[in-house]
Design an enzyme around this catalytic site. Structure first.
Site, PDB file in Angstrom:
ATOM      1  NE  ARG A  70     -24.172 -59.055 -32.743  1.00  0.00           N
ATOM      2  CZ  ARG A  70     -24.809 -57.911 -32.637  1.00  0.00           C
ATOM      3  NH1 ARG A  70     -24.128 -56.775 -32.584  1.00  0.00           N
ATOM      4  NH2 ARG A  70     -26.120 -57.858 -32.620  1.00  0.00           N
ATOM      5  CE1 TYR A 198     -22.902 -64.616 -28.006  1.00  0.00           C
ATOM      6  CE2 TYR A 198     -22.242 -62.864 -29.508  1.00  0.00           C
ATOM      7  CZ  TYR A 198     -23.178 -63.765 -29.056  1.00  0.00           C
ATOM      8  OH  TYR A 198     -24.402 -63.833 -29.673  1.00  0.00           O
ATOM      9  N   GLY A 199     -19.499 -65.755 -29.757  1.00  0.00           N
ATOM     10  CA  GLY A 199     -19.642 -66.004 -31.196  1.00  0.00           C
ATOM     11  C   GLY A 199     -19.463 -64.797 -32.090  1.00  0.00           C
ATOM     12  N   GLY A 200     -20.346 -63.807 -31.934  1.00  0.00           N
ATOM     13  CA  GLY A 200     -20.321 -62.661 -32.840  1.00  0.00           C
ATOM     14  C   GLY A 200     -19.034 -61.854 -32.759  1.00  0.00           C
ATOM     15  CE  LYS A 207     -24.302 -61.406 -36.589  1.00  0.00           C
ATOM     16  NZ  LYS A 207     -25.501 -61.379 -37.441  1.00  0.00           N
ATOM     17  CG  HIS A 227     -28.109 -58.812 -40.049  1.00  0.00           C
ATOM     18  ND1 HIS A 227     -28.626 -58.142 -38.956  1.00  0.00           N
ATOM     19  CD2 HIS A 227     -27.797 -60.049 -39.603  1.00  0.00           C
ATOM     20  CE1 HIS A 227     -28.617 -58.939 -37.896  1.00  0.00           C
ATOM     21  NE2 HIS A 227     -28.122 -60.097 -38.266  1.00  0.00           N
ATOM     22  CB  SER A 249     -29.419 -59.244 -33.312  1.00  0.00           C
ATOM     23  OG  SER A 249     -28.408 -58.744 -34.159  1.00  0.00           O
ATOM     24  CB  ALA A 250     -32.529 -61.637 -30.735  1.00  0.00           C
ATOM     25  CB  CYS A 251     -36.197 -59.568 -34.909  1.00  0.00           C
ATOM     26  SG  CYS A 251     -35.991 -58.051 -33.985  1.00  0.00           S
ATOM     27  CG  ASN A 255     -38.157 -68.833 -34.611  1.00  0.00           C
ATOM     28  OD1 ASN A 255     -37.375 -69.771 -34.431  1.00  0.00           O
ATOM     29  ND2 ASN A 255     -38.663 -68.122 -33.623  1.00  0.00           N
ATOM     30  CG  ASP A 276     -27.127 -63.894 -38.976  1.00  0.00           C
ATOM     31  OD1 ASP A 276     -28.025 -63.133 -38.587  1.00  0.00           O
ATOM     32  OD2 ASP A 276     -25.937 -63.768 -38.642  1.00  0.00           O
ATOM     33  CG  ASN A 363     -27.289 -63.529 -27.131  1.00  0.00           C
ATOM     34  OD1 ASN A 363     -27.980 -63.819 -28.106  1.00  0.00           O
ATOM     35  ND2 ASN A 363     -26.039 -63.103 -27.247  1.00  0.00           N
ATOM     36  NE  ARG A 365     -27.004 -65.848 -30.000  1.00  0.00           N
ATOM     37  CZ  ARG A 365     -27.216 -65.079 -31.073  1.00  0.00           C
ATOM     38  NH1 ARG A 365     -27.239 -65.596 -32.280  1.00  0.00           N
ATOM     39  NH2 ARG A 365     -27.417 -63.793 -30.935  1.00  0.00           N
TER      40      ARG A 365
HETATM   41  C1  OXD Z   1     -26.717 -61.404 -34.248  1.00  0.00           C
HETATM   42  C2  OXD Z   1     -26.484 -62.827 -34.528  1.00  0.00           C
HETATM   43  O1  OXD Z   1     -26.369 -60.928 -33.157  1.00  0.00           O
HETATM   44  O2  OXD Z   1     -26.875 -63.268 -35.614  1.00  0.00           O
HETATM   45  O3  OXD Z   1     -27.280 -60.725 -35.122  1.00  0.00           O
HETATM   46  O4  OXD Z   1     -25.872 -63.517 -33.706  1.00  0.00           O
HETATM   47 MN    MN Z   2     -27.580 -61.756 -36.943  1.00  0.00          MN
END
Ligand code: OXD
Ligand code: MN
Length: 580
Positions: A70, A198-200, A207, A227, A249-251, A255, A276, A363, A365
């Site tokens: 993003r 890119y996705g986001g 998003k 979020h 994001s990515a925390c 999982n 998400d 990153n 995916r």
């Molecule tokens: C983010 C995602 O960037 O979920 O938060 O892709």
């Molecule tokens: Mn996210």
């Protein structure tokens, strides 16, 4: 397919006139259509077929190397008054933004097919769902939207019934990072995204719609677009509590959303509703109810293995689109910490050289339908959503924040959410590992002034006395020599268990200036390699560090001026005073 909704038909005609595509394809959402999109991309080289024996129906897409995350510095909220977008957003006057983008879009789909994607965020029959139409020239976006949303014929029917929809205009453009804009016009329910695949930035249901535009709609209509992941936690007595949790994001949201209970927790089960985004509404009984607007996962691949997330690891062995992973000699996808196989081709398509950095992009995916998740909840499609017992905020903090604490009440919980800060990750371009403020994990996603957003959050206490309890967790605290203190992953269930038992008034705690913390004996760490000293470090509240944190938070709040709710200032002052 076309439409009987005049406003939609007129908008598509206007967009086609501007962008000049060769063909217009209205997506019906069928499996045949998905197959045709895949075949088209295999033929033109946008997709690479992976080993179909071990990874049936799995494909690899390599994005432009400059288009892998993003772009927050190129993302704008264009409201009439700049104050409404707030200091938390980049802003441009709507007319100026539209003029700029109109020039980008002019003739931009010449020689290409324009896909019209009607989609519904949330179960099709849910009163809480909201719809949109994305127009794009990218078959990759159309195929991803097929996995990520309820799209096609049924969504169009709902749009025609509702008579309203969010407009999303996307064009891949030249992929020039200097000519890339992700613009939101919440007052008109309009998104314009140019120059990124890119996705986001490009899957506009995610998003752009489900967070930035929806947060604005939610404020007007009295709900919340957050979020947050949503999970159900079933105890051995067969009772299930639902929780929603916000992390930057990515925390590790994906999982946590698919957590597999550890050996020590026989009889516990975790059910995934979303990984998400959560849309939260007050139900008639005063309880907060959550739906997941999405229908699939767009998850970070590196780090996924049988130990960290077995559900995801298995889920992505079939019918998955991978983006920017590496390849093995057997043409299987490979990523860092996969713990099996050896990379031979990196994410750029070059022979893998360890000296050139990671084989898979950090990153990289996977895109996959949520139905493939072995822990998919039977209530994920429930139109009325699920009642939430606890809301959790978290960040990636090497010091300061203890493993878990509970807010004293709703207003204090809003302060706890507003105080979220986290080390930055590869999900957005920019430096990784810097601590930045990320209130409610919504810094990149709140479509309006954070001051107004916190006021909206606070207002829920006036509307219900049955709101969930609010907690904060930090799985990432480290020892002075840099080692993680908490094992994380499946063992996080031990913390969730304390949270749930607090909601049931069955677990103990000690009151501190920052909230209620478990005493060491309140957390079950049996069988873990966590010594009493480590547990003490995990649960430590260092007054000096917290005084500094509160000072920093106070200074951060100042930029919101009059828009900062008085009540939040008072909560802040209360904590400062308690810290002495
Ligand atoms: C983010 C995602 O960037 O979920 O938060 O892709
Ligand atoms: Mn996210």
């Amino acid at each position: 397919m076309t439409t009987r909704l005049k406003s939609l038909g007129d908008w598509i005609a206007e967009v086609a006139e501007l962008t000049q595509p060769d063909k217009i394809h209205w997506c019906d959402g069928s499996e045949q259509e998905y197959r045709a999109l895949i075949d088209l991309m295999l033929a033109n080289g946008t997709l690479i077929e992976l080993n179909q024996k071990t990874y049936p129906n799995c494909y690899l897409h390599r994005s432009d190397p400059q288009d892998v995350a993003r772009v927050e510095h190129l993302t704008y909220v264009c409201t009439t008054n700049q104050e409404d977008a707030g200091p938390n957003n980049n802003w441009m006057p709507p007319d100026e933004a539209k003029a700029l983008l109109t020039e980008c879009f002019r003739g931009s789909m010449r020689g290409r097919t324009m896909y019209v994607i009607p989609y519904c965020m949330g179960p099709l029959d849910s009163p809480y769902a909201r719809c949109g139409v994305e127009v794009t020239d990218s078959p990759y976006v159309a195929a991803n939207m097929h996995l990520m949303t309820r799209m096609g014929k049924a969504a169009l029917e709902r749009i025609e019934r509702d008579g309203t929809f969010v407009k999303g205009l996307h064009c891949t453009g030249e992929l020039d990072p200097e000519r890339r804009y992700i613009m939101h016009f919440p007052e008109e329910l309009l998104i314009m995204s140019y120059g990124s695949g890119y996705g986001g930035n490009a899957l506009l249901g995610k998003k752009c719609h489900a967070l930035r535009i929806a947060s604005w709609q939610a404020r007007d209509e009295g709900w919340l677009a957050e979020h947050m992941l949503i999970v159900g936690i079933e105890n051995p007595r067969g009772e299930t509590h639902y929780i929603a949790a916000a992390f930057p994001s990515a925390c590790g949201k994906t999982n946590l959303a698919m957590l597999i209970p550890p050996e020590s927790h026989k009889g516990w089960k975790v059910w995934t509703l979303g990984d998400d985004i959560a849309w939260l509404h007050l139900g008639e009984d005063g309880r907060l109810r959550a739906i997941n607007p999405e229908a699939g996962y767009f998850g970070v691949v590196p780090g996924t293995n049988r130990q960290t997330n077995r559900n995801a690891f298995e889920m992505i062995t079939h019918d998955t689109i991978f983006t920017n992973v590496a390849l093995t000699a057997d043409n299987e996808p490979w990523w860092e910490e996969k713990n099996e196989g050896v990379p031979v081709i990196d994410w750029l398509g070059k022979p893998y050289e360890p000296g050139n950095g990671p084989a898979a992009h950090p990153n990289s995916r996977f895109t996959v339908s949520a139905k493939q998740n072995p822990s998919y909840s039977s209530l994920a499609e429930a139109p009325e959503g699920v009642p939430i017992s606890a809301l959790i905020f978290g960040g990636r903090r090497r010091e300061l924040a203890p493993l878990v604490y509970e807010a004293k009440d709703w207003a204090h919980g809003v302060l706890v959410g507003a105080s979220v800060a986290s080390e930055t990750t590869a999900a957005a371009t920019g430096k990784v590992g810097i601590v930045r403020r990320d209130p409610m994990a919504m810094k990149p996603f709140c479509g309006y002034n954070f001051g107004d957003y916190w006021a909206h959050w606070l207002s829920f206490a006036e509307r219900s006395s049955r709101l969930p309890k609010i907690f904060h967790v930090n799985w990432f605290r480290r020892s002075p020599d840099g080692k993680f203190l908490w094992p994380g992953f499946g063992e996080n269930l031990r913390v969730l268990r304390w949270i749930i038992e607090r909601c049931e008034n069955r677990a103990g705690a000690v009151e501190t200036p920052i909230g209620y913390l478990p005493r060491p004996e309140d957390l079950d760490v049996s069988g873990l390699d966590v010594s009493p000293q480590t547990l003490e470090q995990l649960l430590a509240v260092e007054p000096e560090q917290w005084r500094n944190e509160m000072k920093d938070l106070g200074a951060y709040f100042e930029q919101f001026g009059d828009r900062l709710p008085k009540r939040l200032r008072e909560e802040h002052r209360r904590v400062v005073e308690a810290l002495g």
